[in-house]
Scaffold this motif. Structure first.
Motif, mmCIF file in Angstrom:
data_model
loop_
_atom_site.group_PDB
_atom_site.id
_atom_site.type_symbol
_atom_site.label_atom_id
_atom_site.label_comp_id
_atom_site.label_asym_id
_atom_site.label_seq_id
_atom_site.Cartn_x
_atom_site.Cartn_y
_atom_site.Cartn_z
ATOM 1 N N UNK A 152 2.929 -1.493 6.772
ATOM 2 C CA UNK A 152 4.213 -1.123 7.370
ATOM 3 C C UNK A 152 5.372 -1.725 6.570
ATOM 4 N N UNK A 153 6.364 -0.903 6.315
ATOM 5 C CA UNK A 153 7.550 -1.317 5.577
ATOM 6 C C UNK A 153 8.706 -1.459 6.569
ATOM 7 N N UNK A 154 9.177 -2.675 6.766
ATOM 8 C CA UNK A 154 10.214 -2.930 7.765
ATOM 9 C C UNK A 154 11.510 -2.191 7.454
ATOM 10 N N UNK A 155 11.798 -1.978 6.182
ATOM 11 C CA UNK A 155 12.995 -1.227 5.821
ATOM 12 C C UNK A 155 12.918 0.195 6.355
ATOM 13 N N UNK A 156 11.739 0.788 6.280
ATOM 14 C CA UNK A 156 11.562 2.138 6.806
ATOM 15 C C UNK A 156 11.760 2.152 8.326
ATOM 16 N N UNK A 157 11.268 1.098 8.967
ATOM 17 C CA UNK A 157 11.423 0.989 10.419
ATOM 18 C C UNK A 157 12.905 0.913 10.776
ATOM 19 N N UNK A 192 12.749 5.922 9.889
ATOM 20 C CA UNK A 192 11.934 6.963 9.259
ATOM 21 C C UNK A 192 10.737 7.335 10.138
ATOM 22 N N UNK A 193 10.256 8.545 9.919
ATOM 23 C CA UNK A 193 9.090 9.013 10.665
ATOM 24 C C UNK A 193 7.825 8.301 10.196
ATOM 25 N N UNK A 194 7.663 8.202 8.888
ATOM 26 C CA UNK A 194 6.506 7.505 8.317
ATOM 27 C C UNK A 194 6.977 6.160 7.783
ATOM 28 N N UNK A 195 6.467 5.069 8.344
ATOM 29 C CA UNK A 195 6.962 3.738 7.990
ATOM 30 C C UNK A 195 5.928 2.938 7.201
ATOM 31 N N UNK A 196 4.954 3.620 6.597
ATOM 32 C CA UNK A 196 3.887 2.922 5.877
ATOM 33 C C UNK A 196 3.869 3.298 4.401
ATOM 34 N N UNK A 197 3.749 2.266 3.551
ATOM 35 C CA UNK A 197 3.408 2.453 2.149
ATOM 36 C C UNK A 197 1.902 2.283 2.002
ATOM 37 N N UNK A 198 1.362 2.853 0.945
ATOM 38 C CA UNK A 198 -0.071 2.770 0.669
ATOM 39 C C UNK A 198 -0.268 1.946 -0.597
ATOM 40 N N UNK A 199 -0.828 0.743 -0.438
ATOM 41 C CA UNK A 199 -1.110 -0.130 -1.576
ATOM 42 C C UNK A 199 -2.574 0.058 -1.983
ATOM 43 N N UNK A 226 -1.060 -1.052 -7.150
ATOM 44 C CA UNK A 226 -0.012 -0.039 -7.148
ATOM 45 C C UNK A 226 0.430 0.246 -5.714
ATOM 46 N N UNK A 227 1.580 0.902 -5.581
ATOM 47 C CA UNK A 227 2.106 1.289 -4.275
ATOM 48 C C UNK A 227 2.481 2.759 -4.305
ATOM 49 N N UNK A 228 2.033 3.476 -3.272
ATOM 50 C CA UNK A 228 2.373 4.887 -3.113
ATOM 51 C C UNK A 228 3.241 5.022 -1.873
ATOM 52 N N UNK A 229 4.491 5.460 -2.052
ATOM 53 C CA UNK A 229 5.422 5.596 -0.934
ATOM 54 C C UNK A 229 5.147 6.895 -0.185
ATOM 55 N N UNK A 230 5.667 7.029 1.049
ATOM 56 C CA UNK A 230 5.468 8.283 1.786
ATOM 57 C C UNK A 230 6.014 9.501 1.037
ATOM 58 N N UNK A 231 6.999 9.286 0.158
ATOM 59 C CA UNK A 231 7.567 10.392 -0.617
ATOM 60 C C UNK A 231 6.748 10.718 -1.861
ATOM 61 N N UNK A 232 5.677 9.963 -2.104
ATOM 62 C CA UNK A 232 4.811 10.253 -3.240
ATOM 63 C C UNK A 232 5.188 9.535 -4.514
ATOM 64 N N UNK A 233 5.998 8.486 -4.425
ATOM 65 C CA UNK A 233 6.403 7.734 -5.613
ATOM 66 C C UNK A 233 5.416 6.593 -5.854
#
Length: 509
Positions: free
Chosen positions: A398-403, A407-414, A424-431
């Motif tokens: 969970x990314x507190x900044x997103x909270x 935002x609807x999706x508040x999780x990054x994928x490490x 690596x980190x994959x953001x909800x936007x695919x970055x």
């Protein structure tokens, strides 16, 4: 607009360090210029003076330039202490020192000590460096000796060793200090973080000596879910997923009730839907299939006193779809909301996304969101422009900044990028971005992106073929299985896990 400002800040920061590096090179090149009056040796009869330093604040691994007089030219005669901790010196010129801020330099006072034992002179800065805590890489346990023959050894974190196979990590939902490691080609180990002990509660032999590929838990925490890889020697189906029932004392052992519940073949991973807990998803790399199984029927059978027959009942599943590559390993990572899952295609270097249909209660065919098939490289970018190299286990955080932004999706994928030796980190936007590892600003000179250094996430820290990752949300700590390093590494806020990083030696104390 906010994202654009963040990107601009990042670019400006990168240019700041480029200019600083160029400035330092210019300073150091002056050593060979006979016309430069600053390029003189240390004079023990004169004071060592500190006139200024830049930047004024930062954390461990921060690049720092100290200005003054009588520093000399020989960095072997110079020691810099910041907050009572020894800094790593990169270069020295009579009027400037280029160094790295050490960890836990909380007080921020700066001292420059020049000379040998008999003629040392100390200069002290009138102002202090503002030390900022930040996330750093450390080592929890494990080691690799000169010959890499340390073997496998359970016991206290001070002596335990092993960690040499690809594997995945998973926290016990009922015992948050228990972190399990499931190894491909080895056993299941337990890291007791509270008591700092490593044990092996479940052996591979309890699962027919097959390759153990992933580990999950039912939502109530009463069952461990273990996926195994076996091709049945080319004949029919073979074991795919086991349920291990928790013992009355809360443990999982070889004496637990271990039941095969699903059979196909060549399974790399299994996961339960976090909301609809009766839905088990598992795969086969035979044709890249993803299967859905209703495990409520298993519990109904067991609770009614019946016996589950894996040959008869274990085939009670549906094939949902196949991924675009057949014959290659992949794992399923379901988002905490259950809205979608990432499918990490390990050997083909990309990540798919499959969206969940809440009406039909099943996942839909997958599409690529990061990386490109059969194109192994390292590149931070968005979507298919990013490049990965054998991505392995991942975890949603969970990314507190997103909270805060609503935002609807508040999780990054490490995730562990195994052959790129980093996290690596994959953001909800695919970055895709590199979060930790591949550090090159250290005292080492091997020019490799892999290693065992602890410290600043990107400037110093290095990994060697990481495969497993877990996240403790309570303490904001990542745990990483560093396979070729033979260690369990951590990423945590400095000074909050009872350990500290020595940037000079690369040791975690």
């Amino acid at each position: 607009m906010k994202n654009m400002k963040c990107k601009m800040k990042k670019v400006l920061k990168e240019w700041q360090w480029v200019l600083l590096a160029l400035f330092t090179i210019c300073i150091c090149s002056c050593k060979d210029d006979d016309d430069n009056t600053n390029a003189v040796a240390f004079d023990p009869s004169k004071p060592v003076l500190i006139s200024d330093f830049t930047p004024k604040k930062g954390g461990t691994g921060q690049r720092l330039v100290i200005y003054g007089e009588n520093f000399g030219l020989d960095k072997s005669l110079v020691n810099v202490m910041i907050g009572g901790k020894k800094a790593t010196i990169i270069n020295v010129n009579n009027n400037s020192i280029y160094c790295l801020v050490p960890s836990q330099a909380y007080d921020g006072d700066i001292k420059v000590i020049v000379g040998g034992e008999e003629n040392q002179v100390t200069g002290i800065s009138e102002s202090t460096f503002e030390y900022e805590k930040k996330m750093v890489v450390g080592t929890l346990c494990g080691y690799r000796n000169e010959y890499d023959n340390q073997g496998w050894k359970d016991g206290s974190f001070d002596i335990c060793c092993g960690f040499r196979n690809d594997g995945c990590l998973k926290f016990d939902p009922l015992y948050p200090d228990h972190l399990y490691v499931v190894y491909d080609g080895a056993d299941i180990q337990l890291l007791d973080l509270k008591n700092r002990m490593l044990s092996t509660p479940l052996n591979r032999s309890s699962f027919g000596d097959r390759r153990l590929r992933s580990l999950d838990f039912t939502n109530d925490g009463q069952y461990m879910v273990v996926a195994v890889d076996f091709d049945g020697w080319g004949t029919g189906t073979s074991p795919s997923v086991y349920f291990v029932k928790r013992n009355e004392d809360g443990s999982f052992t070889n004496n637990s009730s271990i039941q095969l519940i699903a059979s196909y073949k060549q399974c790399n991973g299994a996961a339960l839907h976090p909301i609809n807990n009766n839905e088990l998803y598992f795969n086969s790399y035979e044709r890249g299939q993803v299967f859905r199984m209703d495990v409520s029927k298993y519990f109904e059978t067991i609770n009614n006193g019946g016996n589950w027959n894996p040959d008869r009942d274990g085939g009670n599943y549906d094939e949902l779809f196949t991924i675009q590559d057949t014959g290659w390993e992949f794992q399923i990572n379901i988002h905490p909301s259950g809205n979608y899952a990432y499918i990490v295609v390990i050997n083909q270097h990309y990540i798919l996304r499959t969206d969940y249909n809440w009406e039909k209660k099943r996942f839909a065919p997958a599409y690529v969101v990061a990386g490109q098939a059969r194109s192994a490289a390292w590149e931070d970018a968005a979507g298919v422009s990013a490049r990965l190299n054998r991505p392995y286990q991942g975890v949603f955080v969970k990314n507190q900044e997103y909270v805060d932004e609503g935002r609807e999706d508040v999780y990054d994928f490490y995730f562990c990028d195994n052959k790129n030796h980093c996290i690596r980190k994959l953001s909800p936007e695919g970055i895709v971005s590199t979060y930790a590892g591949r550090g090159n600003t250290t005292s080492v000179v091997d020019n490799n992106v892999w290693g065992t250094e602890d410290g600043d996430l990107r400037e110093v820290a290095r990994f060697r073929d990481p495969s497993g990752i877990a996240y403790d949300e309570r303490d904001n700590v990542f745990y990483i299985l560093d396979v070729v390093g033979r260690k369990i590494r951590t990423i945590s806020m400095e000074g909050e896990t009872g350990t500290s990083v020595d940037l000079e030696s690369g040791n975690f104390n």
